[in-house]
Enzyme design. Structure first.
Site, short mmCIF file in Angstrom:
data_model
loop_
_atom_site.label_atom_id
_atom_site.label_comp_id
_atom_site.label_asym_id
_atom_site.label_seq_id
_atom_site.Cartn_x
_atom_site.Cartn_y
_atom_site.Cartn_z
CE LYS A 1 -2.00 2.17 3.47
NZ LYS A 1 -2.21 3.02 4.58
CG ASP B 1 -7.19 3.32 1.86
OD1 ASP B 1 -8.33 2.86 1.35
OD2 ASP B 1 -7.40 4.64 2.48
#
Length: 260
Positions: free
Chosen positions: A143, A162
């Site tokens: 991420k 996320d």
């Protein structure tokens, strides 16, 4: 007998979705993509930064916090320790004081100092540009690496996943999976690779400002008609709602055209 050469798996390669994508889902996601592009033609990460190093640190600090808080911390942080070498040499207690508002500040101070040291030791003080290299840094997973690569280097090597994206894909009926890598695999299969960088930004911002955890703005959402969990009827045309989202996201949620 000749040996068959085995190809090493690229540690930076995007995750692969093992199953075929249903035609109906692909068609619906194509329409979602069209509308989100209209709503956010040039999406930008909301963490303030001047370079890859600053965004890398800000993204690590943003875990379990919010961008507004991190943006209030990083000017002081980077004024005192502007380079990876500076931060690596900083005293732990002094860094803790500066990042305290981010939450879990002791662990975060330690994490960014370790990351700084690794950038100095392994990459001569420069943040690497590839996924395979970035994820070798302490505290950096896909991420964080996707955020940096998409925002600073402009490359589509994956899609940011996320909490906002996880919530959004479930509400849209794309997947109820909670595993970030498996979600990314589904999204990479659904969206064209050239758009991956912006798709991640668009989904994060749409989840942050429109499809919020509490009281999602379903009536103003440009993808209302394409969402199986929409809780209110759409107001006006989807193009009008896309124009509303454009103003909202470009102002970082500060300007809502329906109330101003």
């Amino acid at each position: 007998m000749a040996r068959t050469a085995t190809r090493k798996k690229d540690p930076g390669a995007p995750p692969v979705h093992p199953d075929p994508i249903p035609d109906a889902l692909q068609a619906r996601v194509d329409k979602i993509h069209t509308r989100l592009r209209k709503a956010q033609p040039a999406p930008q990460v909301e963490l303030d930064h001047e370079n890859a190093w600053q965004l890398l640190v800000a993204t690590i600090l943003a875990a379990r916090s919010n961008d507004r808080t991190i943006n209030s911390i990083t000017p002081t942080l980077f004024e005192r320790w502007p380079t990876p070498a500076d931060l690596a040499a900083a005293e732990q207690e002094e860094v803790e004081v500066v990042v305290k508002k981010s939450g879990f500040y002791r662990n975060k101070a330690k994490a960014i100092r370790k990351t700084a040291q690794a950038v100095v030791d392994d990459f001569e003080g420069e943040v690497p540009e590839t996924m395979a290299e970035l994820i070798t840094l302490p505290g950096v997973a896909r991420k964080t690496a996707n955020v940096v690569i998409a925002s600073v280097f402009g490359k589509s090597v994956g899609i940011v996943v996320d909490l906002h994206v996880t919530r959004l894909v479930e509400r849209l009926g794309i997947t109820a999976d909670k595993d970030a890598k498996r979600i990314e695999a589904v999204l990479c299969a659904l969206f064209p690779k050239r758009a991956w960088a912006q798709v991640g930004h668009r989904m994060v911002l749409h989840g942050r400002h429109v499809c919020t955890a509490r009281k999602p703005k379903c009536d103003r959402c440009p993808i209302n008609e394409l969402c199986p969990t929409a809780s209110a009827e759409a107001a006006g045309s989807w193009a009008e709602r896309a124009a509303w989202e454009k103003v909202l996201t470009e102002s970082r949620g500060e300007v809502d055209p329906t109330t101003d």
